[in-house]
Design a protein around this motif. Sequence first.
Motif, mmCIF file in Angstrom:
data_model
loop_
_atom_site.group_PDB
_atom_site.id
_atom_site.type_symbol
_atom_site.label_atom_id
_atom_site.label_comp_id
_atom_site.label_asym_id
_atom_site.label_seq_id
_atom_site.Cartn_x
_atom_site.Cartn_y
_atom_site.Cartn_z
ATOM 1 N N UNK A 1 7.260 -17.026 0.485
ATOM 2 C CA UNK A 1 6.739 -17.946 -0.528
ATOM 3 C C UNK A 1 5.877 -17.167 -1.505
ATOM 4 N N UNK A 2 5.976 -17.520 -2.771
ATOM 5 C CA UNK A 2 5.149 -16.942 -3.823
ATOM 6 C C UNK A 2 4.275 -18.065 -4.383
ATOM 7 N N UNK A 3 2.980 -18.025 -4.104
ATOM 8 C CA UNK A 3 2.054 -19.040 -4.604
ATOM 9 C C UNK A 3 1.251 -18.447 -5.755
ATOM 10 N N UNK A 4 1.232 -19.159 -6.877
ATOM 11 C CA UNK A 4 0.495 -18.700 -8.053
ATOM 12 C C UNK A 4 -0.715 -19.607 -8.256
ATOM 13 N N UNK A 5 -1.874 -18.996 -8.421
ATOM 14 C CA UNK A 5 -3.120 -19.742 -8.559
ATOM 15 C C UNK A 5 -3.573 -19.710 -10.019
ATOM 16 N N UNK A 6 -3.707 -20.885 -10.595
ATOM 17 C CA UNK A 6 -4.048 -20.996 -12.012
ATOM 18 C C UNK A 6 -5.458 -20.480 -12.296
ATOM 19 N N UNK A 7 -5.634 -19.999 -13.522
ATOM 20 C CA UNK A 7 -6.940 -19.535 -14.005
ATOM 21 C C UNK A 7 -7.492 -18.365 -13.184
ATOM 22 N N UNK A 8 -6.591 -17.487 -12.723
ATOM 23 C CA UNK A 8 -7.043 -16.344 -11.930
ATOM 24 C C UNK A 8 -6.516 -15.038 -12.508
ATOM 25 N N UNK A 9 -7.212 -13.965 -12.153
ATOM 26 C CA UNK A 9 -6.779 -12.614 -12.510
ATOM 27 C C UNK A 9 -6.693 -11.802 -11.220
ATOM 28 N N UNK A 10 -6.116 -10.637 -11.326
ATOM 29 C CA UNK A 10 -5.999 -9.728 -10.184
ATOM 30 C C UNK A 10 -7.372 -9.552 -9.527
ATOM 31 N N UNK A 11 -7.421 -9.685 -8.210
ATOM 32 C CA UNK A 11 -8.669 -9.500 -7.480
ATOM 33 C C UNK A 11 -9.376 -10.786 -7.081
ATOM 34 N N UNK A 12 -8.843 -11.944 -7.498
ATOM 35 C CA UNK A 12 -9.566 -13.198 -7.268
ATOM 36 C C UNK A 12 -9.739 -13.536 -5.796
ATOM 37 N N UNK A 13 -8.818 -13.094 -4.933
ATOM 38 C CA UNK A 13 -8.900 -13.428 -3.511
ATOM 39 C C UNK A 13 -9.770 -12.444 -2.736
ATOM 40 N N UNK A 14 -10.179 -11.366 -3.374
ATOM 41 C CA UNK A 14 -10.977 -10.339 -2.704
ATOM 42 C C UNK A 14 -12.402 -10.247 -3.230
ATOM 43 N N UNK A 15 -12.571 -10.411 -4.549
ATOM 44 C CA UNK A 15 -13.888 -10.241 -5.168
ATOM 45 C C UNK A 15 -14.145 -11.368 -6.167
ATOM 46 N N UNK A 16 -14.116 -12.618 -5.699
ATOM 47 C CA UNK A 16 -14.209 -13.761 -6.611
ATOM 48 C C UNK A 16 -15.634 -14.018 -7.086
ATOM 49 N N UNK A 17 -15.735 -14.553 -8.282
ATOM 50 C CA UNK A 17 -17.017 -15.057 -8.778
ATOM 51 C C UNK A 17 -17.118 -16.517 -8.337
ATOM 52 N N UNK A 18 -17.798 -16.751 -7.228
ATOM 53 C CA UNK A 18 -17.846 -18.091 -6.657
ATOM 54 C C UNK A 18 -18.697 -19.059 -7.464
ATOM 55 N N UNK A 19 -19.392 -18.536 -8.489
ATOM 56 C CA UNK A 19 -20.155 -19.414 -9.372
ATOM 57 C C UNK A 19 -19.246 -20.124 -10.373
ATOM 58 N N UNK A 20 -18.007 -19.627 -10.496
ATOM 59 C CA UNK A 20 -17.028 -20.252 -11.377
ATOM 60 C C UNK A 20 -16.191 -21.234 -10.558
#
Length: 251
Positions: A210-229
Amino acid sequence: MEQASEAKPFCIHCVSGDIIPGTPRGTEQTIGPYKVYVTHPSSGAPADPAKVIVSFTDVFGLELVNNKIIPDLIADQTGFTVYVPDMFHGDSIAQDAVKGMPSTAKEAKAQSFLTKVTKFLSTLKEESGAARIGAVGYCYGGKSCLVFNARGLVDVSVACHPSFINLSDIKSLKGPVLFNCAEQDDVFPTSLRESGAKALGDRHDAPPHEFKVYENTVHGFAARPNLAEPLVKKAFEEALEATASWLKAHL
């Protein structure tokens, strides 16, 4: 339309991002010659020793606290023990990337780590008694979990915005694999993602994928996310839940 062959091996998002708040609860152990961060479910319930998860980090390795906190969360959501090998042996390639190391040199250095981690996986099986290994990888670590899937060294994989990969990496997969994809990603672009999905779709013996695409994200979002956003936080949490669900379902 961008061609799959034009995927970049590295981008600015590979070496930037945010710190996840919290304190890691696991321990650092030695497995074979490797330093490994090991974390168990916080519930205290005994994990099945026959099934374990290995988390392959981004280029920051164990020096980044995120790469310990995220495995803690995965252990909680799956009920499995998670191992995070220091596959860089303390020699993180993040600084090399910042300094502008040529792409060919980065790739050569990255490939050398794959050989080292192959030895870790065999040692882990011997010492833990695990019969099945699930793998999750972030950025550079996504390459590792796909390569070891294709070689039959791990049984199921989750690749989060992987880097350094090509179409042959996807075509060669043997075990179930989930791709958590960023909407904007120069190193795993839409063209490569779509080509990979088609290649697996055309295979009569393709593993579950499965290929899941997450809107409004860039490379790195699952590892180093800005949780304030809020949107980034939502994508991070959804990708984490999808990772845990996939591993539980297929491991």
